[in-house]
Motif scaffolding. Structure first.
Motif, short mmCIF file in Angstrom:
data_model
loop_
_atom_site.label_atom_id
_atom_site.label_comp_id
_atom_site.label_asym_id
_atom_site.label_seq_id
_atom_site.Cartn_x
_atom_site.Cartn_y
_atom_site.Cartn_z
N PRO A 110 -3.30 -7.68 -7.85
CA PRO A 110 -4.49 -7.37 -7.05
C PRO A 110 -4.57 -5.96 -6.50
CG PRO A 110 -2.95 -8.67 -5.75
CD PRO A 110 -2.36 -8.57 -7.13
N TYR A 111 -3.45 -5.23 -6.40
CA TYR A 111 -3.42 -4.05 -5.55
C TYR A 111 -3.62 -2.72 -6.26
CZ TYR A 111 -1.38 -7.65 -2.60
OH TYR A 111 -1.17 -8.81 -1.92
N ASN A 142 -8.95 -9.67 -11.31
CA ASN A 142 -8.99 -8.73 -10.19
C ASN A 142 -9.54 -7.35 -10.58
OD1 ASN A 142 -8.11 -9.94 -7.70
ND2 ASN A 142 -6.11 -10.24 -8.65
N LEU A 157 -17.22 -2.68 0.96
CA LEU A 157 -15.82 -3.00 1.23
C LEU A 157 -15.23 -2.02 2.24
CD1 LEU A 157 -14.45 -3.72 -2.36
CD2 LEU A 157 -15.24 -5.38 -0.67
N TYR A 161 -9.64 -2.19 0.99
CA TYR A 161 -9.95 -3.05 -0.15
C TYR A 161 -10.68 -2.27 -1.25
CZ TYR A 161 -8.48 -7.05 2.62
OH TYR A 161 -7.74 -7.94 3.35
N ARG A 164 -8.46 -0.73 -3.99
CA ARG A 164 -7.95 -1.58 -5.06
C ARG A 164 -8.73 -1.39 -6.36
NH1 ARG A 164 -6.86 -7.60 -2.49
NH2 ARG A 164 -5.47 -6.98 -0.79
N THR A 204 -14.69 -12.52 3.56
CA THR A 204 -13.73 -11.63 4.19
C THR A 204 -14.02 -10.21 3.73
OG1 THR A 204 -12.11 -11.65 2.39
CG2 THR A 204 -12.05 -13.50 3.93
N GLU A 206 -12.41 -8.53 1.89
CA GLU A 206 -11.82 -8.33 0.57
C GLU A 206 -12.87 -8.33 -0.54
OE1 GLU A 206 -8.23 -10.35 -2.12
OE2 GLU A 206 -8.78 -11.18 -0.17
N PHE A 207 -13.98 -9.05 -0.36
CA PHE A 207 -14.95 -9.25 -1.43
C PHE A 207 -16.35 -8.82 -1.00
CE2 PHE A 207 -12.07 -13.06 -2.28
CZ PHE A 207 -11.30 -12.39 -3.22
#
Length: 255
Positions: A110-111, A142, A157, A161, A164, A204, A206-207
């Motif tokens: 994911p990162y 991802n 984002l 995040y 990423r 969140t 994140e998305f």
């Protein structure tokens, strides 16, 4: 069907979502179910309740993945891909009326996009070595697709995040992993299906309205495609932070 079910359907200090997961699977009755993020899930019991046979791959780094198959489809071979995927990769070979079908399920790192690119190369090699015309790569990759405009989504984002999904220069969107798989000859079956995240459960930082989940097929398998769609129901909005992605093919099992 491919589905990231988030931490085995159980959040630390949060709701137990396993009954919702089971209800979605029962409603849509996939013959082949590729699941990601299975930490803490009793996969054998979950599969038995769904009437499916599980094939599980564990990872020393991240979370397990599994492919669950309906018994009507003969399984010719099954086993993990022997590469150090962060979240593992599982491969099964099924008998169909059109010849052997290889399904590979994985969950990319994911990162960082560079690591995802390496994992994409491993996945492409694993499918190529299967030496079959019918193959499907399923999972949470991802990674954003190389042929869409992601500016609006990335702008929403938080910087942590957003990084990423950017190259090292901090400007270019990192779509290399999916591009590598497309360059290997795979076809994106869900190119127009829409976002798979977020859900109500996964609202969140994140998305932000993006598709991270994929079904990528060889051209021979894509020729059998009937439909691909993201499943969005009241249950899927609460069952995980990803919606499931499902494809239907004209293949039948051998008599």
């Amino acid at each position: 069907m491919t589905w990231n079910i988030r931490n085995g359907g159980q959040d630390r200090g949060g709701p137990d979502r396993r009954a919702l997961l089971a209800r979605v699977v029962a409603a849509h009755r996939p013959d082949v179910l590729a699941l990601q993020e299975l930490r803490g899930l009793d996969v054998a019991r979950f599969a038995a309740d769904a009437g499916l046979t599980p094939h599980l791959a564990r990872s020393p780094f991240g979370q397990p993945v599994a492919i669950l198959v309906h018994p009507r489809w003969p399984t010719r071979a099954a086993g993990p891909v022997r590469r150090p995927f962060h979240h593992a990769a599982q491969r099964v070979t099924l008998g169909t009326d059109a010849g052997p079908l290889v399904v590979l399920n994985t969950h990319f790192y994911p990162y960082r996009g560079g690591r995802r690119l390496v994992e994409a190369r491993w996945a492409a090699t694993a499918l190529r070595r299967a030496r079959t015309a019918l193959a499907l790569l399923a999972g949470d990759l991802n990674t954003l697709a190389p042929y869409a405009d992601h500016a609006a989504s990335l702008e929403r984002l938080t910087p942590a995040y957003r990084r990423r999904h950017l190259r090292r220069d901090g400007r270019r969107v990192d779509t290399r992993a999916v591009a590598r798989l497309l360059d290997a000859g795979l076809v994106d079956l869900a190119a127009t299906a829409g976002p798979t995240v977020p859900t109500a459960h996964g609202c969140t930082p994140e998305f932000a309205d993006m598709r991270l989940d994929y079904l990528l097929a060889t051209p021979a398998l894509a020729a059998h495609l009937v439909d691909t769609h993201v499943i969005r129901t009241p249950d899927t909005y609460q069952a995980s932070d990803h919606h499931p992605l499902q494809a239907t093919f004209t293949l039948t099992h051998p008599l």
